[in-house]
Design a protein around this motif. Structure first.
Motif, PDB file in Angstrom:
ATOM      1  N   ARG A 268       0.813  -1.213   0.000  1.00 33.94           N
ATOM      2  CA  ARG A 268       0.000   0.000   0.000  1.00 33.94           C
ATOM      3  C   ARG A 268       0.852   1.270   0.000  1.00 33.94           C
ATOM      4  O   ARG A 268       0.352   2.367   0.228  1.00 33.94           O
ATOM      5  N   ASP A 269       2.157   1.088  -0.242  1.00 33.60           N
ATOM      6  CA  ASP A 269       3.093   2.222  -0.268  1.00 33.60           C
ATOM      7  C   ASP A 269       3.037   3.013   1.034  1.00 33.60           C
ATOM      8  O   ASP A 269       3.088   4.244   1.050  1.00 33.60           O
ATOM      9  N   LEU A 270       2.956   2.289   2.132  1.00 30.05           N
ATOM     10  CA  LEU A 270       2.919   2.890   3.465  1.00 30.05           C
ATOM     11  C   LEU A 270       4.216   2.574   4.195  1.00 30.05           C
ATOM     12  O   LEU A 270       4.901   1.588   3.887  1.00 30.05           O
ATOM     13  N   PRO A 271       4.614   3.407   5.174  1.00 28.30           N
ATOM     14  CA  PRO A 271       5.838   3.121   5.932  1.00 28.30           C
ATOM     15  C   PRO A 271       5.708   1.805   6.694  1.00 28.30           C
ATOM     16  O   PRO A 271       4.667   1.537   7.305  1.00 28.30           O
ATOM     17  N   ALA A 272       6.743   1.014   6.647  1.00 26.49           N
ATOM     18  CA  ALA A 272       6.714  -0.288   7.311  1.00 26.49           C
ATOM     19  C   ALA A 272       6.706  -0.119   8.825  1.00 26.49           C
ATOM     20  O   ALA A 272       7.331   0.800   9.360  1.00 26.49           O
ATOM     21  N   PRO A 273       6.025  -0.999   9.528  1.00 28.96           N
ATOM     22  CA  PRO A 273       6.114  -0.971  10.995  1.00 28.96           C
ATOM     23  C   PRO A 273       7.505  -1.420  11.433  1.00 28.96           C
ATOM     24  O   PRO A 273       8.186  -2.171  10.727  1.00 28.96           O
TER      25      PRO A 273
END
Length: 278
Positions: free
Chosen positions: A231-236
């Motif tokens: 989702r092109d989100l920062p990884a946890p």
């Protein structure tokens, strides 16, 4: 809330209290399979929309004082209690009251969507291992016991973490920091719920409880990092290891003679991402 003391016991009639993330698509699925379906929601607009689709819908907030008799709209052979604990002030007590009220009107069976928070500690967990170590787990187990005391036939379906539909796992933990990166995930997809629950309703010899959890348990680090990337989100960010618990959902699959559709969560993420891009 319209009420009636009459009973309606046609075997193909199902009422769903809680037409939310699971309850609404379940109602539509059952309707397509020929069931007479009714349900409740707190939203007037949703009630109107579902009524147009053929689902008798009652606007009802179960936090309000319960009526003296069960709603005529929700009269059915089988009741599905699909209300998450965050929506109810006194969860166990109120669900127990709802179950008893429904039973007194002629409801024969109740399927209660519980949760695997009833399991504590680490290691492999089957249905007999319930021993909560959290307030949420204690509340859920108390609710199971309250519903089971209503006098009807009750099956508590203990669901692992819910994903699919509007529940996008890539957003759950994105950009945040956690311990326990090596702990296994325990999840169940909406598409499997919509296959398994109708199959449960078609059976007669209900036991008292089943787990529902996909058979693939990768680490939290691997799964949620991949979900965020898609989702092109920062990884946890995860620190520490952790063993965690693994929920065994195989007994339900064997009882139904039905395999889980989701057997690899990374394949599921890739297919979901492909559908999102299309």
């Amino acid at each position: 809330m319209s009420t009636s003391t009459s009973t309606y016991t046609a075997a193909n009639s199902v009422a769903i209290v809680g037409l939310g993330w699971l309850g609404e698509p379940l109602a539509l699925t059952l309707l397509a399979q020929g069931y007479a379906v009714s349900g409740s929601t707190t939203c007037q607009d949703k009630a109107k929309r579902l009524a147009k689709a053929g689902i008798q819908t009652q606007v009802w907030n179960i936090n309000a004082p319960l009526p003296p008799v069960w709603s005529a709209t929700l009269a059915a052979h089988t009741l599905v209690l699909c209300v998450p604990p965050g929506k109810v002030d006194d969860y166990a007590n109120i669900l127990g009251q709802v179950a008893r009220l429904a039973t007194s009107s002629g409801v024969q069976r109740i399927l209660f969507t519980s949760a695997t928070s009833v399991y504590a500690g680490i290691g492999h967990k089957i249905e007999a291992d319930a021993a909560p170590d959290s307030a949420r787990g204690e509340r859920m187990l108390a609710a199971e016991q309250a519903v089971q005391g209503c006098g009807a036939q009750v099956l508590c379906l203990r669901l692992s973490g819910l994903v699919g539909g509007s529940r996008e796992p890539g957003r759950f933990l994105a950009g945040r920091s956690f311990d326990g990166g090596n702990e296994p995930i325990n999840l169940v997809a909406q598409e499997d719920l919509l296959r398994f629950i109708p199959a449960i309703l078609a059976k007669e010899d209900w036991p008292s409880r089943f787990n529902m959890s996909a058979p693939h348990h990768p680490s939290r680090r691997d799964f949620y990092s991949q979900a965020a990337e898609f989702r092109d989100l920062p990884a946890p960010q995860f620190s520490g290891g952790g063993q965690g618990k693994t929920i065994d959902g195989s007994a339900l699959s064997e009882w139904l003679g039905l395999d889980y559709q989701v057997t690899n969560w990374f394949d599921w993420l890739a297919e979901r991402n492909k559908q999102h891009e299309d």
